[in-house]
Design a protein around this motif. Structure first.
Motif, PDB file in Angstrom:
ATOM      1  N   MET A  39       0.822  -1.210   0.000  1.00 29.32           N
ATOM      2  CA  MET A  39       0.000   0.000   0.000  1.00 29.32           C
ATOM      3  C   MET A  39       0.854   1.257   0.000  1.00 29.32           C
ATOM      4  N   ALA A  40       1.869   1.288   0.891  1.00 27.60           N
ATOM      5  CA  ALA A  40       2.753   2.452   0.952  1.00 27.60           C
ATOM      6  C   ALA A  40       3.469   2.662  -0.373  1.00 27.60           C
ATOM      7  N   ALA A  41       3.954   1.548  -0.958  1.00 25.18           N
ATOM      8  CA  ALA A  41       4.672   1.648  -2.229  1.00 25.18           C
ATOM      9  C   ALA A  41       3.768   2.177  -3.326  1.00 25.18           C
ATOM     10  N   SER A  42       2.505   1.709  -3.344  1.00 30.75           N
ATOM     11  CA  SER A  42       1.592   2.159  -4.391  1.00 30.75           C
ATOM     12  C   SER A  42       1.271   3.639  -4.254  1.00 30.75           C
ATOM     13  N   LEU A  43       1.149   4.115  -3.024  1.00 33.41           N
ATOM     14  CA  LEU A  43       0.896   5.543  -2.803  1.00 33.41           C
ATOM     15  C   LEU A  43       2.050   6.392  -3.308  1.00 33.41           C
ATOM     16  N   VAL A  44       3.273   5.948  -2.998  1.00 36.55           N
ATOM     17  CA  VAL A  44       4.457   6.681  -3.457  1.00 36.55           C
ATOM     18  C   VAL A  44       4.524   6.688  -4.976  1.00 36.55           C
ATOM     19  N   GLU A  45       4.289   5.517  -5.594  1.00 37.07           N
ATOM     20  CA  GLU A  45       4.332   5.427  -7.053  1.00 37.07           C
ATOM     21  C   GLU A  45       3.285   6.348  -7.685  1.00 37.07           C
ATOM     22  N   HIS A  46       2.097   6.383  -7.088  1.00 34.76           N
ATOM     23  CA  HIS A  46       1.040   7.249  -7.617  1.00 34.76           C
ATOM     24  C   HIS A  46       1.449   8.710  -7.516  1.00 34.76           C
ATOM     25  N   ALA A  47       2.037   9.096  -6.359  1.00 31.29           N
ATOM     26  CA  ALA A  47       2.461  10.480  -6.168  1.00 31.29           C
ATOM     27  C   ALA A  47       3.531  10.866  -7.175  1.00 31.29           C
ATOM     28  N   LEU A  48       4.502   9.972  -7.366  1.00 28.41           N
ATOM     29  CA  LEU A  48       5.577  10.263  -8.318  1.00 28.41           C
ATOM     30  C   LEU A  48       5.034  10.364  -9.740  1.00 28.41           C
ATOM     31  N   ALA A  49       4.068   9.529 -10.046  1.00 27.93           N
ATOM     32  CA  ALA A  49       3.474   9.566 -11.384  1.00 27.93           C
ATOM     33  C   ALA A  49       2.762  10.883 -11.622  1.00 27.93           C
ATOM     34  N   GLN A  50       2.053  11.360 -10.604  1.00 26.31           N
ATOM     35  CA  GLN A  50       1.348  12.631 -10.741  1.00 26.31           C
ATOM     36  C   GLN A  50       2.325  13.787 -10.893  1.00 26.31           C
ATOM     37  N   ILE A  51       3.394  13.780 -10.063  1.00 24.66           N
ATOM     38  CA  ILE A  51       4.379  14.857 -10.111  1.00 24.66           C
ATOM     39  C   ILE A  51       5.115  14.853 -11.451  1.00 24.66           C
ATOM     40  N   SER A  52       5.359  13.635 -12.011  1.00 27.62           N
ATOM     41  CA  SER A  52       6.121  13.548 -13.262  1.00 27.62           C
ATOM     42  C   SER A  52       5.350  14.094 -14.451  1.00 27.62           C
ATOM     43  N   LEU A  53       4.032  14.301 -14.291  1.00 28.06           N
ATOM     44  CA  LEU A  53       3.228  14.823 -15.390  1.00 28.06           C
ATOM     45  C   LEU A  53       3.476  16.312 -15.623  1.00 28.06           C
ATOM     46  N   VAL A  54       4.091  16.982 -14.676  1.00 27.26           N
ATOM     47  CA  VAL A  54       4.329  18.416 -14.780  1.00 27.26           C
ATOM     48  C   VAL A  54       5.832  18.677 -14.674  1.00 27.26           C
ATOM     49  N   PRO A  55       6.317  19.797 -15.221  1.00 23.75           N
ATOM     50  CA  PRO A  55       7.749  20.104 -15.116  1.00 23.75           C
ATOM     51  C   PRO A  55       8.143  20.375 -13.673  1.00 23.75           C
ATOM     52  N   LEU A  56       9.400  20.118 -13.358  1.00 23.33           N
ATOM     53  CA  LEU A  56       9.876  20.338 -11.994  1.00 23.33           C
ATOM     54  C   LEU A  56       9.727  21.795 -11.592  1.00 23.33           C
ATOM     55  N   TYR A  57      10.097  22.710 -12.466  1.00 24.45           N
ATOM     56  CA  TYR A  57       9.948  24.139 -12.190  1.00 24.45           C
ATOM     57  C   TYR A  57       9.691  24.849 -13.517  1.00 24.45           C
ATOM     58  N   GLY A  58       9.203  26.084 -13.417  1.00 23.15           N
ATOM     59  CA  GLY A  58       8.945  26.858 -14.617  1.00 23.15           C
ATOM     60  C   GLY A  58       7.506  26.801 -15.106  1.00 23.15           C
ATOM     61  N   GLY A  59       6.661  26.088 -14.392  1.00 25.68           N
ATOM     62  CA  GLY A  59       5.277  25.933 -14.836  1.00 25.68           C
ATOM     63  C   GLY A  59       4.306  26.894 -14.194  1.00 25.68           C
ATOM     64  N   GLY A  60       4.802  27.771 -13.296  1.00 19.78           N
ATOM     65  CA  GLY A  60       3.927  28.733 -12.666  1.00 19.78           C
ATOM     66  C   GLY A  60       3.209  28.194 -11.444  1.00 19.78           C
ATOM     67  N   PHE A  61       2.220  28.953 -10.996  1.00 17.95           N
ATOM     68  CA  PHE A  61       1.542  28.656  -9.728  1.00 17.95           C
ATOM     69  C   PHE A  61       0.884  27.287  -9.719  1.00 17.95           C
ATOM     70  N   TRP A  62       0.108  26.953 -10.746  1.00 17.11           N
ATOM     71  CA  TRP A  62      -0.686  25.739 -10.678  1.00 17.11           C
ATOM     72  C   TRP A  62       0.162  24.476 -10.722  1.00 17.11           C
ATOM     73  N   TYR A 104      -0.078  15.677   0.887  1.00 15.76           N
ATOM     74  CA  TYR A 104      -1.116  14.772   1.373  1.00 15.76           C
ATOM     75  C   TYR A 104      -0.730  13.308   1.223  1.00 15.76           C
ATOM     76  N   THR A 105       0.126  12.989   0.266  1.00 12.83           N
ATOM     77  CA  THR A 105       0.621  11.610   0.164  1.00 12.83           C
ATOM     78  C   THR A 105       1.555  11.295   1.324  1.00 12.83           C
TER      79      THR A 105
END
Length: 288
Positions: free
Chosen positions: A1-24, A35-36
């Motif tokens: 369960m913990a591993a799946s939560l981490v994988e989900h969080a990383l997957a969500q974060i990887s959808l956006v650039p690390l920086y340079g994307g503005g507020f949202w 929250y993860t």
């Protein structure tokens, strides 16, 4: 369960650039991460790893949910701060830089930056935290955070948006002090979110608090806390004794300024019965 939560969080974060994307983009990174991590520390870890609770009183019903909701405002403020850092970089008004980090010299410089950021963050946190305990600011701003007498991971950013502006202002100020890679700035200040959550989690993590200084002391000293580094117990006591323990990473400001609680070492080392109580603790106890 913990591993799946981490994988989900990383997957969500990887959808956006690390920086340079503005507020949202920044807000998305922070919300997913906060929250993860909060869910892992509060719901998962105590169920899969034996932990010893620190708090002397139970949490009130609804406290965890209240803190989770209150955290949304400060997360938005922090995202706004990151957007401001990006704009300062875009305009060339700060010392931030981009590009690949490679080679021993670049990696060593980044490690030095982390140490500097830790010290500066701790110093900023100590003195602004004491300011927030000044009567008018405490009653109108900081009191929200101290509604949690028995804090949880979600108490980490459960505070007033004015407090968020004060606490997170250092994330802009450091961009003018020394050259700082934008990627490192983002990773570091995302990581401090974990530190704030871990400091409120309600059970002891020392000596496994994942900072560079903590990793070094764990390597050199083994499984026993270092007198110079903070623990979860350190900040947890602040929620019981609000005039003590204002620092974040290190104990030196609390020791120098007389805000270290006399029973801190005694209470802490009850978790580590084979560890002798340090001389600093004996001196503090003698002054009571």
């Amino acid at each position: 369960m913990a591993a799946s939560l981490v994988e989900h969080a990383l997957a969500q974060i990887s959808l956006v650039p690390l920086y340079g994307g503005g507020f949202w983009v920044a807000f998305t990174q922070l919300v997913v991460f906060y929250y993860t991590v909060g869910a892992l520390l509060h719901f998962v870890v105590p169920r899969i790893v034996p932990v010893k609770g620190i708090q002397v009183q139970p949490r009130k019903q609804g406290d965890v949910l209240r803190d989770a909701i209150y955290s949304i405002g400060p997360l938005a403020v922090k995202a706004g701060v990151w957007a401001a850092v990006e704009e300062l970089h875009r305009r060339g008004w700060s010392l931030t830089y981009t590009g690949p980090i490679s080679g021993t010299a670049s990696l060593a410089y980044c490690a030095l930056c982390v140490c500097l950021l830790d010290y500066l963050h701790d110093t900023w946190f100590y003195w602004t935290h004491r300011l927030l305990h000044w009567g008018p600011l405490y009653r109108t701003v900081h009191l929200i955070h101290h509604k949690s007498k028995a804090p949880s991971a979600f108490t980490g950013y459960s505070f007033h948006v004015v407090e968020a502006l004060i606490v997170f202002a250092n994330e802009v100020l450091v961009c003018f002090l020394f050259p700082l890679h934008m990627g490192l700035h983002r990773y570091y200040h995302l990581y401090t979110t974990l530190i704030h959550e871990g400091g409120h989690v309600g059970y002891e993590l020392a000596p496994f608090i994942p900072t560079m200084e903590g990793a070094v002391t764990l390597l050199l000293r083994g499984v026993r806390p270092c007198d110079a580094l903070n623990t979860v117990q350190h900040h947890d006591m602040h929620h019981r004794y609000p005039t003590k323990h204002f620092s974040l990473y290190f104990t030196h400001w609390d020791r120098i300024c007389g805000t270290l609680h006399p029973s801190y070492y005694k209470d802490l080392f009850s978790y580590f019965p084979t560890r002798p109580v340090p001389a600093a603790a004996k001196s503090a106890a003698a002054m009571r």
